[in-house]
Design a protein around this motif. Structure first.
Motif, PDB file in Angstrom:
ATOM      1  N   GLY A 134      50.300  43.585  39.115  1.00  0.00           N
ATOM      2  CA  GLY A 134      51.735  43.475  39.326  1.00  0.00           C
ATOM      3  C   GLY A 134      52.557  42.900  38.202  1.00  0.00           C
ATOM      4  N   ALA A 135      51.996  42.790  37.003  1.00  0.00           N
ATOM      5  CA  ALA A 135      52.744  42.161  35.918  1.00  0.00           C
ATOM      6  C   ALA A 135      53.850  43.040  35.353  1.00  0.00           C
ATOM      7  N   ARG A 136      53.944  44.268  35.784  1.00  0.00           N
ATOM      8  CA  ARG A 136      54.839  45.221  35.112  1.00  0.00           C
ATOM      9  C   ARG A 136      56.302  45.094  35.523  1.00  0.00           C
ATOM     10  N   SER A 137      56.612  44.377  36.607  1.00  0.00           N
ATOM     11  CA  SER A 137      58.017  44.275  37.026  1.00  0.00           C
ATOM     12  C   SER A 137      58.208  43.053  37.902  1.00  0.00           C
ATOM     13  N   GLY A 138      59.469  42.674  38.053  1.00  0.00           N
ATOM     14  CA  GLY A 138      59.768  41.541  38.923  1.00  0.00           C
ATOM     15  C   GLY A 138      59.388  41.799  40.362  1.00  0.00           C
ATOM     16  N   LYS A 139      59.636  43.016  40.842  1.00  0.00           N
ATOM     17  CA  LYS A 139      59.288  43.340  42.229  1.00  0.00           C
ATOM     18  C   LYS A 139      57.799  43.199  42.474  1.00  0.00           C
ATOM     19  N   THR A 140      57.003  43.722  41.561  1.00  0.00           N
ATOM     20  CA  THR A 140      55.561  43.651  41.768  1.00  0.00           C
ATOM     21  C   THR A 140      55.023  42.243  41.523  1.00  0.00           C
ATOM     22  N   MET A 141      55.693  41.460  40.678  1.00  0.00           N
ATOM     23  CA  MET A 141      55.288  40.069  40.487  1.00  0.00           C
ATOM     24  C   MET A 141      55.409  39.288  41.795  1.00  0.00           C
ATOM     25  N   LEU A 142      56.341  39.707  42.646  1.00  0.00           N
ATOM     26  CA  LEU A 142      56.574  39.026  43.923  1.00  0.00           C
ATOM     27  C   LEU A 142      55.849  39.693  45.091  1.00  0.00           C
ATOM     28  N   ASN A 143      55.163  40.785  44.826  1.00  0.00           N
ATOM     29  CA  ASN A 143      54.514  41.542  45.899  1.00  0.00           C
ATOM     30  C   ASN A 143      53.410  40.714  46.547  1.00  0.00           C
ATOM     31  N   ALA A 144      53.571  40.426  47.826  1.00  0.00           N
ATOM     32  CA  ALA A 144      52.595  39.599  48.532  1.00  0.00           C
ATOM     33  C   ALA A 144      51.205  40.216  48.515  1.00  0.00           C
ATOM     34  N   ASP A 145      51.114  41.527  48.586  1.00  0.00           N
ATOM     35  CA  ASP A 145      49.807  42.183  48.587  1.00  0.00           C
ATOM     36  C   ASP A 145      48.988  41.806  47.357  1.00  0.00           C
ATOM     37  N   ASP A 146      49.661  41.690  46.217  1.00  0.00           N
ATOM     38  CA  ASP A 146      48.948  41.397  44.981  1.00  0.00           C
ATOM     39  C   ASP A 146      48.589  39.930  44.845  1.00  0.00           C
ATOM     40  N   ILE A 147      49.164  39.080  45.684  1.00  0.00           N
ATOM     41  CA  ILE A 147      48.848  37.652  45.667  1.00  0.00           C
ATOM     42  C   ILE A 147      47.662  37.336  46.578  1.00  0.00           C
ATOM     43  N   ALA A 148      47.309  38.273  47.461  1.00  0.00           N
ATOM     44  CA  ALA A 148      46.269  38.006  48.461  1.00  0.00           C
ATOM     45  C   ALA A 148      44.945  37.590  47.844  1.00  0.00           C
ATOM     46  N   ILE A 149      44.602  38.159  46.694  1.00  0.00           N
ATOM     47  CA  ILE A 149      43.337  37.819  46.048  1.00  0.00           C
ATOM     48  C   ILE A 149      43.323  36.371  45.570  1.00  0.00           C
ATOM     49  N   GLY A 150      44.479  35.742  45.538  1.00  0.00           N
ATOM     50  CA  GLY A 150      44.552  34.344  45.133  1.00  0.00           C
ATOM     51  C   GLY A 150      43.702  33.433  45.993  1.00  0.00           C
ATOM     52  N   ASP A 151      43.482  33.803  47.262  1.00  0.00           N
ATOM     53  CA  ASP A 151      42.632  32.975  48.121  1.00  0.00           C
ATOM     54  C   ASP A 151      41.215  32.890  47.563  1.00  0.00           C
ATOM     55  N   LEU A 152      40.710  33.963  46.997  1.00  0.00           N
ATOM     56  CA  LEU A 152      39.379  33.947  46.394  1.00  0.00           C
ATOM     57  C   LEU A 152      39.347  32.980  45.222  1.00  0.00           C
ATOM     58  N   TYR A 153      40.362  33.028  44.386  1.00  0.00           N
ATOM     59  CA  TYR A 153      40.401  32.133  43.235  1.00  0.00           C
ATOM     60  C   TYR A 153      40.512  30.672  43.675  1.00  0.00           C
ATOM     61  N   GLN A 154      41.300  30.427  44.723  1.00  0.00           N
ATOM     62  CA  GLN A 154      41.418  29.060  45.237  1.00  0.00           C
ATOM     63  C   GLN A 154      40.094  28.568  45.802  1.00  0.00           C
ATOM     64  N   GLU A 155      39.384  29.453  46.486  1.00  0.00           N
ATOM     65  CA  GLU A 155      38.079  29.072  47.039  1.00  0.00           C
ATOM     66  C   GLU A 155      37.114  28.703  45.919  1.00  0.00           C
ATOM     67  N   LEU A 156      37.076  29.516  44.877  1.00  0.00           N
ATOM     68  CA  LEU A 156      36.168  29.232  43.775  1.00  0.00           C
ATOM     69  C   LEU A 156      36.592  27.983  43.015  1.00  0.00           C
ATOM     70  N   TYR A 157      37.894  27.764  42.895  1.00  0.00           N
ATOM     71  CA  TYR A 157      38.355  26.531  42.240  1.00  0.00           C
ATOM     72  C   TYR A 157      37.943  25.308  43.052  1.00  0.00           C
ATOM     73  N   ALA A 158      38.123  25.382  44.364  1.00  0.00           N
ATOM     74  CA  ALA A 158      37.749  24.248  45.211  1.00  0.00           C
ATOM     75  C   ALA A 158      36.265  23.940  45.090  1.00  0.00           C
TER      76      ALA A 158
END
Length: 747
Positions: A134-158
């Motif tokens: 989603g880096a290509r536009s402001g709309k996609t930067m805010l797209n919730a669907d593309d943020i969903a994978i963040g839970d995986l990164y948070q789990e691994l960080y924890a």
């Protein structure tokens, strides 16, 4: 052509040059490049028959979850990774389709005895370098669907505590905050469809839990309420998928409420609430919404234990559907396990649904009857599969496995950090280059890697030195909450006062001499600890940086700041310079008291005035009580005093002003500062003396008529939405409404 039963080290990413696949794997197809052969091994199918009328054995549930997760990973390992993963449906993509599986698999990996699940998740995160689409536009930067994978990164960080794991996600969320915190309502919403409430809000709430910074949770709360305000049907107690469905009806004339859409919301509520602090000001809103939605969807559960795609028109698509059912079952089971739903009423719904869900696990181990990607109810075949359906299955399994325990407390703590051994065993390492062949080259390579490890700077050696030195929490009596006044000649004669709620300052003669035209505005500080911190913060040259306890980010400039005064004459505000003399009256106890004087200043050419003012800030209050006495040697006529609040404008807007003459109050809810949140300020005076309101270029003003030589009392107070007690403008309004003000200047 080489046999698919043997893979080179480069193809498998393993620690040896070549190895044989387990018997039977070859028949399932060769793994995708970079996928480890072990991920294609599906364990023997366990018994998936569960009694619908009793709580299942925990070990049996975990065996089922391990089996279904392994089958899904094996299937993903056989599908090539497309360069663009937006529409990928069956590979280890970075989109919401796969991210929902990662959410469930990550919860399973906390308790599973099978390390391959965590290893696969780690390899996936490594593949995407912990980044998002989603880096290509402001709309996609805010797209919730593309943020969903963040839970995986948070789990691994924890679990790993590796800084780089969290950085891209944190940057993406920081980008979104000003948009979520916008004060001006917009026709379009950031989270305009109900699925988004599963994808982004839990990630934002969890980021606050991980970092300790409430800004992510506060921003999430703002947009969630906007979305719910549009899509929540209070009468039906269900969510529309998006605005297109508000007036749409099914074949039977009923509104169209999608099973999976409401499953997204219920599961999203559960994941958000479990990261939400128990004292979060808006928490009860989410608890109430969760209970209402859980109760309503439970009423619509089919006799077989599952839900139909169209909740109010089950005949439209009479076949069972497992993705919506799995999300709803997860939410209901989670509510039981955390004491939000009564066990005797809801456990039967969970056990009946769990038994039914397992009847749809196909011979391949994949969950069937998963409605395809889309936005509304459609027909579903028994053989249809989807990664998000498996993710919902795994989330449900984790809650069903815990049904026999008592209610677990909220919020749910982050997982414990893994040992170095676990991290090493579950983190795939890249293979050596293909040019490394022969004993001599392998020996040279080994020596090179040894030198690299020895010569490279290791941040861990210094424990990550920071450019921002944090404040060390005080100990002993210094940590005791108290009300203090501090005259600070070390900071150009500032006078600081604070209690367990707020921190403020005014400026003195040394600053006036150094930085003319300095003024008599009142400065407020963000404060997030109960003990005094301003003196310690001022030890640093840049005290505008948050070092863990708060900061000065409010810009008084040439304004009145938070409640200073001036004389309103000729449609202009005439103000004093900095305080001239001071006297500390009480400090270190239950009330901070001091007094200052201001030298005479002109009011146009018609008169001069001067002022003596006392300040009192008691413990437990957000409000400083001031008693002002104005003198005038040119006239005994009454003065019109303008009590001011400085105007503020940011990218989030211009804020909101509330003028309440009947109660003698002026409130300004400032627009959010992108980095530091928002402040709400109220000044209060005796309503009998208030003659109106005005404004100039710098201030909003409440006009009060006073008599020279006669003391009058007024108050100033503020709340910071990233502080301790006030999390929103609504919180501040409620606090002000519940505050009693004493305007008797003789007290």
């Amino acid at each position: 052509m080489r046999s698919i039963k043997r893979l080179t080290m480069a193809a498998a990413g393993a620690a040896t040059v070549a190895f044989a696949l387990p018997a039977g794997v070859a028949a399932q197809g060769a793994p995708t490049f970079g996928m480890e052969p072990a991920w294609q091994v599906v364990p023997a199918r366990p018994n998936l028959v569960f009694a619908p009328d009793r709580i299942p054995d925990r070990a049996a549930v975990l065996r089922a979850a391990d089996y279904v997760a392994a089958a899904q990973i094996a299937d993903m390992a056989r599908h090539p990774l497309p360069l663009s993963t937006g529409g990928a449906l069956d590979s280890a993509a970075s989109n919401w389709v796969a991210a929902t599986f990662y959410v469930g698999a990550a919860r399973l990996a906390r308790v599973s005895s099978q390390p391959e699940t965590l290893r696969f998740l780690t390899a996936t995160a490594e593949h995407y370098n912990y980044a998002m689409r989603g880096a290509r536009s402001g709309k996609t930067m805010l797209n919730a669907d593309d943020i969903a994978i963040g839970d995986l990164y948070q789990e691994l960080y924890a679990r790993r505590r590796q800084d780089g794991v969290l950085m891209p996600l944190q940057q993406r969320l920081d980008y979104s905050i000003p948009h979520l915190m916008r004060t001006e309502e917009t026709p379009a919403l950031v989270w305009w469809w109900c699925d988004a409430l599963f994808m982004a809000p839990p990630v934002m709430a969890r980021m606050s839990a991980i970092t300790g910074d409430p800004k992510y949770l506060i921003a999430m709360d703002r947009e969630w309420r906007r979305t719910a305000g549009l899509l929540w049907d209070k009468q039906q107690r269900l969510f529309f998928r998006d605005a297109r469905f508000l007036d749409r009806t099914s074949a039977n004339g009923a509104p169209v409420f999608w099973s999976r859409g409401n499953g997204w919301v219920l599961a999203g509520l559960a994941r958000t609430i479990e990261a939400m602090p128990a004292d979060f000001a808006g928490r009860n809103y989410y608890l109430d919404l969760f209970r209402q939605l859980a109760a309503r969807t439970a009423e619509l559960q089919g006799r077989d234990g599952l839900w139909r795609a169209s909740l109010l028109d089950p005949a439209a698509f009479p076949e069972p559907e497992t993705s919506g059912s799995g999300l709803l079952l997860y939410g209901i089971a989670w509510g039981v396990n955390h004491g939000l739903l009564p066990r005797n009423r809801y456990v039967p719904a969970v056990t009946r649904g769990w038994a039914a869900l397992n009847r749809h696990v196909l011979p391949s181990g994949l969950l069937g009857a998963v409605q395809k990607t889309g936005d509304q109810p459609v027909a579903t075949a028994a053989t249809d599969v989807g990664l998000y359906g498996t993710g919902a299955y795994l989330l449900t399994a984790m809650e069903v496995a815990d049904l026999a325990r008592g209610a677990a407390a909220l919020p749910v703590p982050q997982p414990q950090a893994d040992s170095e051994q676990v991290i090493a065993s579950t983190t795939p390492q890249p293979p050596a280059p293909r040019t490394v062949t022969g004993d001599a080259e392998r020996a040279r390579r080994a020596a090179e890697m040894t030198a690299t490890a020895a010569l490279a700077y290791d941040p861990a050696v210094l424990g990550r030195p920071a450019t921002i030195e944090p404040l060390t929490p005080p100990t002993g009596d210094a940590a005791r909450p108290r009300a203090i006044v501090h005259y600070a000649p070390e900071r150009l004669d500032d006078i600081l006062w604070e209690n367990d709620k707020v921190a403020l300052r005014i400026y003195g003669p040394a600053l006036e001499a150094k930085e003319p035209p300095s003024g008599s505005g009142i400065d407020v500080w963000g404060k997030r600890v109960r003990w005094p911190f301003m003196q310690r913060q001022l030890r640093f040259p840049n005290y505008h940086v948050d070092r863990g306890e708060g900061l000065d980010f409010y810009d008084v400039g040439g304004s009145r700041g938070a409640g200073a005064l001036g004389i309103w004459y000729g449609n202009k505000l005439w103000t004093s310079r900095n305080w001239a003399t001071h006297r500390v009256l009480d400090t270190g106890g239950k009330v901070a008291r001091f007094e200052v004087t201001y030298k005479p200043w002109p009011v146009d050419v018609v008169r001069r005035v001067w002022e003596t003012r006392s300040f009192a800030l008691p413990m437990g209050s957000h409000f400083t009580r001031m008693v002002s006495t104005l003198g005038s040697d040119d006239s005994k006529q009454p003065l019109v005093v303008g009590i001011g609040i400085g105007k503020r404008k940011t990218a989030a807007g211009t804020g909101r002003v509330v003028r309440d003459q009947a109660n003698g109050r002026l409130t300004f809810h400032e627009p959010a500062d992108p980095g530091h949140g928002a402040v709400s300020i109220t000044v209060a005076a005796d309503p009998a003396t208030v003659v109106g309101f005005a404004q100039d270029a710098d201030n909003y003003l409440m006009l009060v008529r006073v008599q020279p030589g006669t003391p009058f009392a007024y108050y100033t107070g503020y709340g910071w939405d990233r502080g301790l007690d006030v999390r929103s403008a609504a919180d501040w309004d409620a606090l002000v409404a519940g505050t009693r003000f004493d305007f008797d200047a003789g007290r």
